[in-house]
Enzyme design. Sequence first.
Site, PDB file in Angstrom:
ATOM      1  N   LYS A  53       0.842  -1.209   0.000  1.00 36.07           N
ATOM      2  CA  LYS A  53       0.000   0.000   0.000  1.00 36.07           C
ATOM      3  C   LYS A  53       0.874   1.255   0.000  1.00 36.07           C
ATOM      4  O   LYS A  53       0.602   2.221  -0.715  1.00 36.07           O
ATOM      5  CB  LYS A  53      -0.919   0.000   1.238  1.00 36.07           C
ATOM      6  CG  LYS A  53      -2.069  -0.995   1.117  1.00 36.07           C
ATOM      7  CD  LYS A  53      -2.831  -1.179   2.423  1.00 36.07           C
ATOM      8  CE  LYS A  53      -3.849  -2.303   2.276  1.00 36.07           C
ATOM      9  NZ  LYS A  53      -4.570  -2.638   3.510  1.00 36.07           N
ATOM     10  N   GLN A  97      -4.673  -1.214   9.605  1.00 40.60           N
ATOM     11  CA  GLN A  97      -4.495  -2.527   8.990  1.00 40.60           C
ATOM     12  C   GLN A  97      -5.122  -3.609   9.875  1.00 40.60           C
ATOM     13  O   GLN A  97      -4.802  -3.710  11.056  1.00 40.60           O
ATOM     14  CB  GLN A  97      -3.001  -2.806   8.756  1.00 40.60           C
ATOM     15  CG  GLN A  97      -2.712  -4.118   8.060  1.00 40.60           C
ATOM     16  CD  GLN A  97      -3.289  -4.178   6.639  1.00 40.60           C
ATOM     17  OE1 GLN A  97      -3.206  -3.224   5.878  1.00 40.60           O
ATOM     18  NE2 GLN A  97      -3.902  -5.307   6.294  1.00 40.60           N
ATOM     19  N   ASP A 120     -11.127   3.276   4.341  1.00 45.60           N
ATOM     20  CA  ASP A 120     -11.502   1.871   4.134  1.00 45.60           C
ATOM     21  C   ASP A 120     -13.024   1.729   4.012  1.00 45.60           C
ATOM     22  O   ASP A 120     -13.511   0.671   3.613  1.00 45.60           O
ATOM     23  CB  ASP A 120     -11.003   1.012   5.302  1.00 45.60           C
ATOM     24  CG  ASP A 120      -9.800   0.165   4.919  1.00 45.60           C
ATOM     25  OD1 ASP A 120      -9.535   0.035   3.701  1.00 45.60           O
ATOM     26  OD2 ASP A 120      -9.129  -0.361   5.822  1.00 45.60           O
TER      27      ASP A 120
END
Length: 283
Positions: A53, A97, A120
């Site tokens: 990422k 994460q 997200d």
Amino acid sequence: MSRRILDGKAVAARVRAEVATAAAALAARGISPTLAVVLVGDDPASAVYVRSKTKAAIEVGVVPRDHRLPAATTQAELLALIDRLNADPSVDGILVQLPLPAHLDTDAVIAALDPAKDVDGLHPMSLGRLAQGKPTVVPCTPKGCMRLLGEAGVSLRGARAVVIGRSVLVGRPMALLLANADATVTICHSRTRDLAQELARAEIVIAAVGRPEMIRGADLAAGATVIDVGINRRPDGSLVGDVAFAETEHVGAISPVPGGVGPLTIACLLENTVEAAARRRAS
Ligand code: NDP
């Protein structure tokens, strides 16, 4: 007619090019779209995801800011970091994460994010807006699936779509996106009585189960469009989807694993970050 392979790598490259253009437009106004990446503990798979990422962010002009915390981090310490990032005007997106170490309360951490920075799309506000049909930030993997369907020119209006999987990360938001796009959606899961019967009439199938090649070619209708979200690792280390790809010659289109949905997830994360930056800094 032979089946089409939906090339996620090519579509992801287009998304990244669009994101780079949008990031450059922000940079011209003195704005550096910035993504804070929070990694707690030392799970090797999570470390790999974070690295990819970070690398992809730099390539499109998104500034990654890594926050690595030890596995023993307490809930209070993690929430304190989230508070700081929420309050930091230079941070546009916050990515926590997952999975977090077991002693941490994931739902509470996600709920603590400023919804404007929830790139997200997993905050209750983001998912609630999606459920209302008025999405703000859309979760990255389902967003990528919709982009893949869109680029393939698949007509969704009135189409019979089956989503296998009902996780908050993939299945549920996927089903909402399809319903918002006027598809007729059935959600299947581990308690579904007759999955084969549901699949037999599906024109669009989204497989998000996490079981290697669980869906056999004979389960799928001729001409169906199949998006395989599953990422399963074989004992030899290779990746395989939830669908037995080799048995799908008769379908209309299918996304492969690897090279299908996977590359789109990160591209859509970067898209969400640049969109969040543009929204927050518009005023
Ligand atoms: P979860 O384990 O959270 O959810 C799996 C879902 O599949 C559950 O809803 C479960 O049902 C359902 N399920 C399990 N067994 C069956 C069965 N026999 N028949 C029908 N349904 C079943 O997984 P995720 O949603 O997080 O991920 C799904 C897959 O997608 C995984 O392989 C994951 O690696 C992959 N993935 C890929 C991404 C990408 O970038 N391409 C990103 C995220 C995930 P129930 O609710 O009843 O338990």
